[in-house]
Motif scaffolding. Structure first.
Motif, PDB file in Angstrom:
ATOM      1  N   GLU A  53       0.825  -1.214   0.000  1.00 22.83           N
ATOM      2  CA  GLU A  53       0.000   0.000   0.000  1.00 22.83           C
ATOM      3  C   GLU A  53       0.854   1.256   0.000  1.00 22.83           C
ATOM      4  N   GLN A  54       1.977   1.227   0.728  1.00 20.03           N
ATOM      5  CA  GLN A  54       2.799   2.426   0.833  1.00 20.03           C
ATOM      6  C   GLN A  54       3.617   2.694  -0.419  1.00 20.03           C
ATOM      7  N   TYR A  55       4.122   1.614  -1.048  1.00 19.28           N
ATOM      8  CA  TYR A  55       5.055   1.820  -2.165  1.00 19.28           C
ATOM      9  C   TYR A  55       4.494   1.405  -3.520  1.00 19.28           C
ATOM     10  N   GLY A  56       3.293   0.837  -3.543  1.00 22.26           N
ATOM     11  CA  GLY A  56       2.633   0.546  -4.810  1.00 22.26           C
ATOM     12  C   GLY A  56       3.314  -0.492  -5.670  1.00 22.26           C
ATOM     13  N   VAL A  57       3.889  -1.508  -5.040  1.00 22.49           N
ATOM     14  CA  VAL A  57       4.569  -2.564  -5.793  1.00 22.49           C
ATOM     15  C   VAL A  57       3.870  -3.899  -5.557  1.00 22.49           C
ATOM     16  N   SER A  58       4.071  -4.814  -6.484  1.00 23.35           N
ATOM     17  CA  SER A  58       3.536  -6.158  -6.295  1.00 23.35           C
ATOM     18  C   SER A  58       4.333  -6.864  -5.204  1.00 23.35           C
ATOM     19  N   THR A  59       3.652  -7.652  -4.391  1.00 23.84           N
ATOM     20  CA  THR A  59       4.322  -8.332  -3.284  1.00 23.84           C
ATOM     21  C   THR A  59       4.084  -9.841  -3.357  1.00 23.84           C
ATOM     22  N   TYR A  60       4.988 -10.571  -2.735  1.00 23.84           N
ATOM     23  CA  TYR A  60       4.956 -12.027  -2.771  1.00 23.84           C
ATOM     24  C   TYR A  60       5.121 -12.579  -1.363  1.00 23.84           C
ATOM     25  N   GLU A  61       4.433 -13.670  -1.096  1.00 18.97           N
ATOM     26  CA  GLU A  61       4.654 -14.414   0.138  1.00 18.97           C
ATOM     27  C   GLU A  61       5.780 -15.422  -0.042  1.00 18.97           C
ATOM     28  N   ASN A  62       5.863 -16.003  -1.240  1.00 17.13           N
ATOM     29  CA  ASN A  62       6.829 -17.057  -1.528  1.00 17.13           C
ATOM     30  C   ASN A  62       8.060 -16.479  -2.221  1.00 17.13           C
ATOM     31  N   TYR A  63       9.232 -16.728  -1.633  1.00 15.46           N
ATOM     32  CA  TYR A  63      10.476 -16.155  -2.156  1.00 15.46           C
ATOM     33  C   TYR A  63      10.818 -16.709  -3.529  1.00 15.46           C
ATOM     34  N   ASP A  64      10.565 -17.980  -3.767  1.00 15.61           N
ATOM     35  CA  ASP A  64      10.858 -18.563  -5.076  1.00 15.61           C
ATOM     36  C   ASP A  64      10.015 -17.905  -6.163  1.00 15.61           C
ATOM     37  N   ASP A  65       8.745 -17.641  -5.870  1.00 14.32           N
ATOM     38  CA  ASP A  65       7.885 -16.947  -6.838  1.00 14.32           C
ATOM     39  C   ASP A  65       8.394 -15.524  -7.088  1.00 14.32           C
ATOM     40  N   PHE A  66       8.818 -14.873  -6.027  1.00 19.31           N
ATOM     41  CA  PHE A  66       9.393 -13.519  -6.124  1.00 19.31           C
ATOM     42  C   PHE A  66      10.586 -13.519  -7.078  1.00 19.31           C
ATOM     43  N   LEU A  67      11.455 -14.507  -6.950  1.00 18.24           N
ATOM     44  CA  LEU A  67      12.659 -14.564  -7.790  1.00 18.24           C
ATOM     45  C   LEU A  67      12.338 -14.877  -9.248  1.00 18.24           C
ATOM     46  N   LYS A  68      11.175 -15.451  -9.486  1.00 19.68           N
ATOM     47  CA  LYS A  68      10.781 -15.770 -10.866  1.00 19.68           C
ATOM     48  C   LYS A  68      10.302 -14.536 -11.626  1.00 19.68           C
ATOM     49  N   ASN A  69      10.074 -13.449 -10.913  1.00 20.74           N
ATOM     50  CA  ASN A  69       9.632 -12.215 -11.566  1.00 20.74           C
ATOM     51  C   ASN A  69      10.751 -11.719 -12.492  1.00 20.74           C
ATOM     52  N   PRO A  70      10.536 -11.714 -13.809  1.00 19.28           N
ATOM     53  CA  PRO A  70      11.607 -11.334 -14.735  1.00 19.28           C
ATOM     54  C   PRO A  70      12.010  -9.870 -14.649  1.00 19.28           C
ATOM     55  N   ASP A  71      11.145  -9.044 -14.056  1.00 25.61           N
ATOM     56  CA  ASP A  71      11.464  -7.616 -13.942  1.00 25.61           C
ATOM     57  C   ASP A  71      12.500  -7.348 -12.856  1.00 25.61           C
ATOM     58  N   VAL A  72      12.614  -8.252 -11.866  1.00 22.20           N
ATOM     59  CA  VAL A  72      13.547  -8.046 -10.762  1.00 22.20           C
ATOM     60  C   VAL A  72      14.960  -8.389 -11.231  1.00 22.20           C
ATOM     61  N   GLU A  73      15.818  -7.373 -11.274  1.00 27.41           N
ATOM     62  CA  GLU A  73      17.215  -7.574 -11.681  1.00 27.41           C
ATOM     63  C   GLU A  73      18.155  -7.653 -10.492  1.00 27.41           C
ATOM     64  N   ALA A  74      17.801  -6.982  -9.407  1.00 28.83           N
ATOM     65  CA  ALA A  74      18.647  -6.953  -8.215  1.00 28.83           C
ATOM     66  C   ALA A  74      17.767  -7.096  -6.976  1.00 28.83           C
TER      67      ALA A  74
END
Length: 349
Positions: A49-70
């Protein structure tokens, strides 16, 4: 017109320190926060809500996001190695909040893995860019002290029972590591960076007041490879609040003491190369100059490391030097013996 490379970041761990990184990213033109990850629904929702970004509960799913470079890792210290390794395998650059990791073998493995995967790994030590610290670094580097005879790093802070009770991982060896890894790490990093390498340590540690799994007071003497002597004192038992964080260097031609509650002011600044009047002018200028936003500077430097293929200000290898020192201090506390600082890959450092 020179091209601007934008680096997309994701943050894992949406606690207090993550906010500092998110706020810093908002102020950097060539950085963008695109995702965050946390297992706690309340923290995750608040961050989204504060930063307007998509969030994940699962770290593996988070890492699969192709937009995340760092990935910026802001989780408890004991989780850094595992999360860092997963990020490296996913081809993500890694910026870790202090401390780097808690275990030497894990640190070595992460550094080597990042090399093999051709990703950058950096560690957040914003005190290195403080105004007075940069001035002290210049004084040491330029030889203003003459022969350095001895130095000290002191942390006299307060951490309450409420602090340790605020999260289950606080005060545990597995996830928190120890006072030296958590509260004192920045000052120890500065001592080693400015005056190291250290040759030998002898330390005492005790748990005096807190019901925690590690020390809340530590006193350590050091022999430096330069021949100088040193002292590290750290405590989180001060009543009723933080008293000081200081760094002092003494030599044949100079004396310098940085202090304040968070190492923010010059207390003593005397060198044979300057008159007393000139030294006072320097003190006034430095003490009145605002510090840069530390996390912003660290992230900007990390972006340059990525885009220009250079090492960040505090690389994984640089952070390993402090890890070896801390390992020796804890070994000395455990054995009640002096301990030499030894590494089995010093050629690479």
């Amino acid at each position: 017109m020179e091209a601007v490379f934008i680096v997309n970041f994701g943050i894992v761990g949406c606690g207090y320190i993550a906010g500092k990184h998110a706020n810093a990213l908002e102020q950097i033109a060539n950085a963008r926060l695109v995702a965050a990850c946390d297992t706690d629904l309340k923290r995750r929702t608040s961050f989204e809500e504060q930063y307007g970004v998509s969030t994940y509960e699962n770290y593996d799913d988070f890492l699969k996001n192709p937009d995340v470079e760092a990935v910026i890792i802001c989780t408890p210290s004991g989780s850094h190695a595992t999360l860092g390794e997963k990020a490296a395998h996913a081809g993500k650059h890694i910026l870790l909040e202090k401390p780097f990791v808690l275990d030497i073998n894990q640190g070595k493995n992460l550094v080597e893995l990042c090399k093999s995967k051709r990703v950058k790994v950096g560690v957040v030590h914003p005190n290195r860019v403080k105004t007075v610290v940069r001035a002290l670094n210049e004084a040491v580097s330029e030889g203003w002290f003459g022969k350095i005879t001895h130095a000290s790093a002191v942390l006299r802070w307060n951490r309450s029972s409420e602090y340790f009770n605020s999260a289950a991982w606080r005060g545990t060896l597995e996830l928190d590591g120890g006072m030296l890894f958590n509260q004192a790490i920045h000052n120890i990093d500065l001592f080693n960076w400015l005056l190291g390498p250290v040759d030998e340590v002898f330390a005492y540690g005790a748990t005096q007041l807190h019901k925690i799994e590690y020390e809340d007071v530590c006193v350590c003497t050091l022999k430096l490879k330069s021949g100088a002597l040193g002292m590290i004192e750290a405590a989180i038992t001060l009543y009723p609040e933080n008293l000081e964080e200081s760094l002092a260097v003494f030599g044949s031609q100079g004396t310098a003491v940085l202090g304040g509650k968070s190492l923010s002011k010059i207390k003593e600044w005397k060198f044979s190369k300057f008159s007393e009047a000139d030294a006072k002018i320097q003190i006034d200028q430095l003490n009145n100059e605002s510090d840069p936003m530390g996390h912003k500077v660290i992230i900007e430097d990390f972006i340059r490391a990525i885009t220009c293929n250079q090492e960040p200000l505090v690389s994984g290898e640089e952070a390993m030097k402090v890890l070896y020192l801390l390992n020796a201090i804890y070994q000395s506390i455990k054995t009640n013996q002096p301990v030499k600082i030894t590494t089995d890959w010093s050629e690479n450092m």
